[in-house]
Scaffold this motif. Structure first.
Motif, PDB file in Angstrom:
ATOM      1  N   THR A   1       0.807  -1.214   0.000  1.00  0.00           N
ATOM      2  CA  THR A   1       0.000   0.000   0.000  1.00  0.00           C
ATOM      3  C   THR A   1       0.843   1.267   0.000  1.00  0.00           C
ATOM      4  O   THR A   1       0.291   2.360  -0.006  1.00  0.00           O
ATOM      5  N   ALA A   2       2.160   1.139  -0.003  1.00  0.00           N
ATOM      6  CA  ALA A   2       3.048   2.306   0.101  1.00  0.00           C
ATOM      7  C   ALA A   2       2.813   3.313  -1.009  1.00  0.00           C
ATOM      8  O   ALA A   2       2.907   4.512  -0.781  1.00  0.00           O
ATOM      9  N   GLY A   3       2.510   2.866  -2.199  1.00  0.00           N
ATOM     10  CA  GLY A   3       2.353   3.783  -3.314  1.00  0.00           C
ATOM     11  C   GLY A   3       0.924   4.174  -3.585  1.00  0.00           C
ATOM     12  O   GLY A   3       0.652   4.930  -4.501  1.00  0.00           O
ATOM     13  N   GLY A   4       0.005   3.671  -2.779  1.00  0.00           N
ATOM     14  CA  GLY A   4      -1.398   3.942  -3.060  1.00  0.00           C
ATOM     15  C   GLY A   4      -2.154   4.401  -1.842  1.00  0.00           C
ATOM     16  O   GLY A   4      -1.608   5.026  -0.937  1.00  0.00           O
ATOM     17  N   GLU A   5      -3.405   4.053  -1.843  1.00  0.00           N
ATOM     18  CA  GLU A   5      -4.308   4.458  -0.775  1.00  0.00           C
ATOM     19  C   GLU A   5      -4.040   3.662   0.495  1.00  0.00           C
ATOM     20  O   GLU A   5      -3.787   2.455   0.450  1.00  0.00           O
ATOM     21  N   ALA A   6      -4.112   4.326   1.625  1.00  0.00           N
ATOM     22  CA  ALA A   6      -3.884   3.670   2.911  1.00  0.00           C
ATOM     23  C   ALA A   6      -4.988   2.652   3.179  1.00  0.00           C
ATOM     24  O   ALA A   6      -6.147   2.890   2.847  1.00  0.00           O
TER      25      ALA A   6
ATOM     26  N   VAL B   1       0.092  -0.012  12.333  1.00  0.00           N
ATOM     27  CA  VAL B   1       0.057  -0.224  10.882  1.00  0.00           C
ATOM     28  C   VAL B   1      -0.357   1.067  10.185  1.00  0.00           C
ATOM     29  O   VAL B   1       0.221   1.438   9.156  1.00  0.00           O
ATOM     30  N   GLN B   2      -1.335   1.765  10.735  1.00  0.00           N
ATOM     31  CA  GLN B   2      -1.743   3.041  10.143  1.00  0.00           C
ATOM     32  C   GLN B   2      -0.574   4.024  10.134  1.00  0.00           C
ATOM     33  O   GLN B   2      -0.340   4.717   9.143  1.00  0.00           O
ATOM     34  N   ARG B   3       0.164   4.072  11.223  1.00  0.00           N
ATOM     35  CA  ARG B   3       1.321   4.967  11.310  1.00  0.00           C
ATOM     36  C   ARG B   3       2.376   4.560  10.286  1.00  0.00           C
ATOM     37  O   ARG B   3       2.940   5.403   9.596  1.00  0.00           O
ATOM     38  N   ALA B   4       2.646   3.270  10.179  1.00  0.00           N
ATOM     39  CA  ALA B   4       3.661   2.782   9.241  1.00  0.00           C
ATOM     40  C   ALA B   4       3.248   3.052   7.798  1.00  0.00           C
ATOM     41  O   ALA B   4       4.078   3.441   6.971  1.00  0.00           O
ATOM     42  N   CYS B   5       1.973   2.852   7.484  1.00  0.00           N
ATOM     43  CA  CYS B   5       1.496   3.111   6.121  1.00  0.00           C
ATOM     44  C   CYS B   5       1.591   4.589   5.791  1.00  0.00           C
ATOM     45  O   CYS B   5       1.970   4.955   4.684  1.00  0.00           O
TER      46      CYS B   5
ATOM     47  N   ARG C   1       3.988   6.276   2.889  1.00  0.00           N
ATOM     48  CA  ARG C   1       3.469   7.175   1.855  1.00  0.00           C
ATOM     49  C   ARG C   1       4.020   8.574   2.036  1.00  0.00           C
ATOM     50  O   ARG C   1       3.555   9.514   1.396  1.00  0.00           O
ATOM     51  N   ALA C   2       4.967   8.725   2.965  1.00  0.00           N
ATOM     52  CA  ALA C   2       5.650   9.990   3.237  1.00  0.00           C
ATOM     53  C   ALA C   2       4.704  11.055   3.770  1.00  0.00           C
ATOM     54  O   ALA C   2       4.896  12.236   3.527  1.00  0.00           O
ATOM     55  N   GLU C   3       3.672  10.609   4.494  1.00  0.00           N
ATOM     56  CA  GLU C   3       2.793  11.561   5.164  1.00  0.00           C
ATOM     57  C   GLU C   3       3.403  11.895   6.519  1.00  0.00           C
ATOM     58  O   GLU C   3       4.159  11.126   7.089  1.00  0.00           O
ATOM     59  N   GLU C   4       3.053  13.011   7.030  1.00  0.00           N
ATOM     60  CA  GLU C   4       3.480  13.396   8.368  1.00  0.00           C
ATOM     61  C   GLU C   4       2.586  12.691   9.376  1.00  0.00           C
ATOM     62  O   GLU C   4       1.405  12.490   9.115  1.00  0.00           O
ATOM     63  N   PRO C   5       3.115  12.333  10.544  1.00  0.00           N
ATOM     64  CA  PRO C   5       2.272  11.744  11.584  1.00  0.00           C
ATOM     65  C   PRO C   5       1.077  12.623  11.934  1.00  0.00           C
ATOM     66  O   PRO C   5       0.056  12.135  12.355  1.00  0.00           O
ATOM     67  N   ALA C   6       1.175  13.935  11.705  1.00  0.00           N
ATOM     68  CA  ALA C   6       0.051  14.838  11.982  1.00  0.00           C
ATOM     69  C   ALA C   6      -1.161  14.465  11.139  1.00  0.00           C
ATOM     70  O   ALA C   6      -2.297  14.623  11.574  1.00  0.00           O
ATOM     71  N   ALA C   7      -0.927  13.954   9.931  1.00  0.00           N
ATOM     72  CA  ALA C   7      -2.045  13.551   9.077  1.00  0.00           C
ATOM     73  C   ALA C   7      -2.816  12.415   9.726  1.00  0.00           C
ATOM     74  O   ALA C   7      -4.037  12.347   9.624  1.00  0.00           O
ATOM     75  N   LEU C   8      -2.114  11.535  10.406  1.00  0.00           N
ATOM     76  CA  LEU C   8      -2.792  10.469  11.134  1.00  0.00           C
ATOM     77  C   LEU C   8      -3.552  11.035  12.317  1.00  0.00           C
ATOM     78  O   LEU C   8      -4.673  10.622  12.594  1.00  0.00           O
ATOM     79  N   ALA C   9      -2.953  11.954  13.037  1.00  0.00           N
ATOM     80  CA  ALA C   9      -3.606  12.539  14.207  1.00  0.00           C
ATOM     81  C   ALA C   9      -4.907  13.224  13.794  1.00  0.00           C
ATOM     82  O   ALA C   9      -5.913  13.112  14.478  1.00  0.00           O
ATOM     83  N   GLU C  10      -4.884  13.923  12.647  1.00  0.00           N
ATOM     84  CA  GLU C  10      -6.088  14.587  12.158  1.00  0.00           C
ATOM     85  C   GLU C  10      -7.173  13.584  11.840  1.00  0.00           C
ATOM     86  O   GLU C  10      -8.349  13.855  12.025  1.00  0.00           O
ATOM     87  N   SER C  11      -6.767  12.389  11.372  1.00  0.00           N
ATOM     88  CA  SER C  11      -7.765  11.383  11.029  1.00  0.00           C
ATOM     89  C   SER C  11      -8.291  10.671  12.268  1.00  0.00           C
ATOM     90  O   SER C  11      -9.207   9.887  12.181  1.00  0.00           O
ATOM     91  N   GLY C  12      -7.683  10.927  13.422  1.00  0.00           N
ATOM     92  CA  GLY C  12      -8.146  10.301  14.654  1.00  0.00           C
ATOM     93  C   GLY C  12      -7.448   9.007  14.983  1.00  0.00           C
ATOM     94  O   GLY C  12      -7.640   8.453  16.050  1.00  0.00           O
ATOM     95  N   ALA C  13      -6.636   8.503  14.074  1.00  0.00           N
ATOM     96  CA  ALA C  13      -5.996   7.208  14.295  1.00  0.00           C
ATOM     97  C   ALA C  13      -5.020   7.244  15.448  1.00  0.00           C
ATOM     98  O   ALA C  13      -4.966   6.326  16.245  1.00  0.00           O
ATOM     99  N   VAL C  14      -4.233   8.299  15.518  1.00  0.00           N
ATOM    100  CA  VAL C  14      -3.229   8.394  16.564  1.00  0.00           C
ATOM    101  C   VAL C  14      -3.717   9.281  17.696  1.00  0.00           C
ATOM    102  O   VAL C  14      -3.296   9.144  18.836  1.00  0.00           O
ATOM    103  N   ALA C  15      -4.645  10.167  17.426  1.00  0.00           N
ATOM    104  CA  ALA C  15      -5.092  11.125  18.430  1.00  0.00           C
ATOM    105  C   ALA C  15      -5.618  10.435  19.680  1.00  0.00           C
ATOM    106  O   ALA C  15      -5.316  10.846  20.799  1.00  0.00           O
ATOM    107  N   ALA C  16      -6.389   9.390  19.513  1.00  0.00           N
ATOM    108  CA  ALA C  16      -6.958   8.686  20.665  1.00  0.00           C
ATOM    109  C   ALA C  16      -5.862   8.074  21.528  1.00  0.00           C
ATOM    110  O   ALA C  16      -5.906   8.165  22.755  1.00  0.00           O
TER     111      ALA C  16
END
Length: 180
Positions: A117-122, A149-153, A157-172
């Protein structure tokens, strides 16, 4: 029966009985004990390795049927300098490893998911949980593994961890740790 395999990038040549399981060869014949034996029936996933790039349960694969293939075990995953892979680091950060018995099999299986999934959609949370089917863990409850896994994906994909936090995956998980 004479067998040739490439294991963790190194050519291996040996004689094996026709009924030998790949997990037996890896652990007992090659000393690669990171591949665990949990159930001997393909139920637990602690024996997962990558065979020609695909994750397989090595307790269900005959060594002879793997002849000529490339096998990657958990010992072959870390970098030459000993640094953790992105998935291993993400699992560590999200507390996705507890007792550690299931971790090698999960890293091998989930590594394939991260790679594909590295080159595509998470992958979505249900997709990650589906990918985890067949990897038993009695310690983590899988929530922290999914977050890892969400963080690793995201990192792949070279996203910042902040993008995960915004999605709620890491925020909780971050909020829960800050409350402690």
């Amino acid at each position: 029966m004479d067998i040739t395999l490439k294991v963790n990038g190194r050519p291996e040549q040996f004689s094996a009985p026709p009924n030998e399981l790949l997990v037996e060869r890896l652990r007992d014949g090659l000393g690669l004990t990171g591949t665990k034996v949990g159930c001997d029936t393909g139920q637990c996933g602690s024996c997962v390795v990558r065979l020609d790039g695909r994750s397989v349960k090595s307790c269900l694969v005959l060594t002879a049927s793997a002849a000529g293939s490339e096998v990657a075990t958990i010992e072959g995953v870390t970098t030459p300098g000993g640094e953790l892979t992105g998935l291993q680091e993400a699992l560590r950060q999200e507390h996705g490893t507890q007792c550690g018995f299931c971790t090698p099999g999960m890293v091998m299986a989930l590594g394939e998911l991260v790679d594909t999934t590295a080159g595509g959609e998470a992958p979505t949370e249900p997709e990650i949980r589906e990918w985890l089917t067949g990897n038993l863990c009695r310690c983590t409850g899988y929530h922290s593994v999914v977050r890892g896994v969400q963080r690793a994906c995201a990192a792949a994909r070279a996203e910042e961890p902040a993008a995960l936090a915004e999605s709620g995956a890491v925020a909780a998980s971050t909020a829960a740790r800050q409350e402690v």
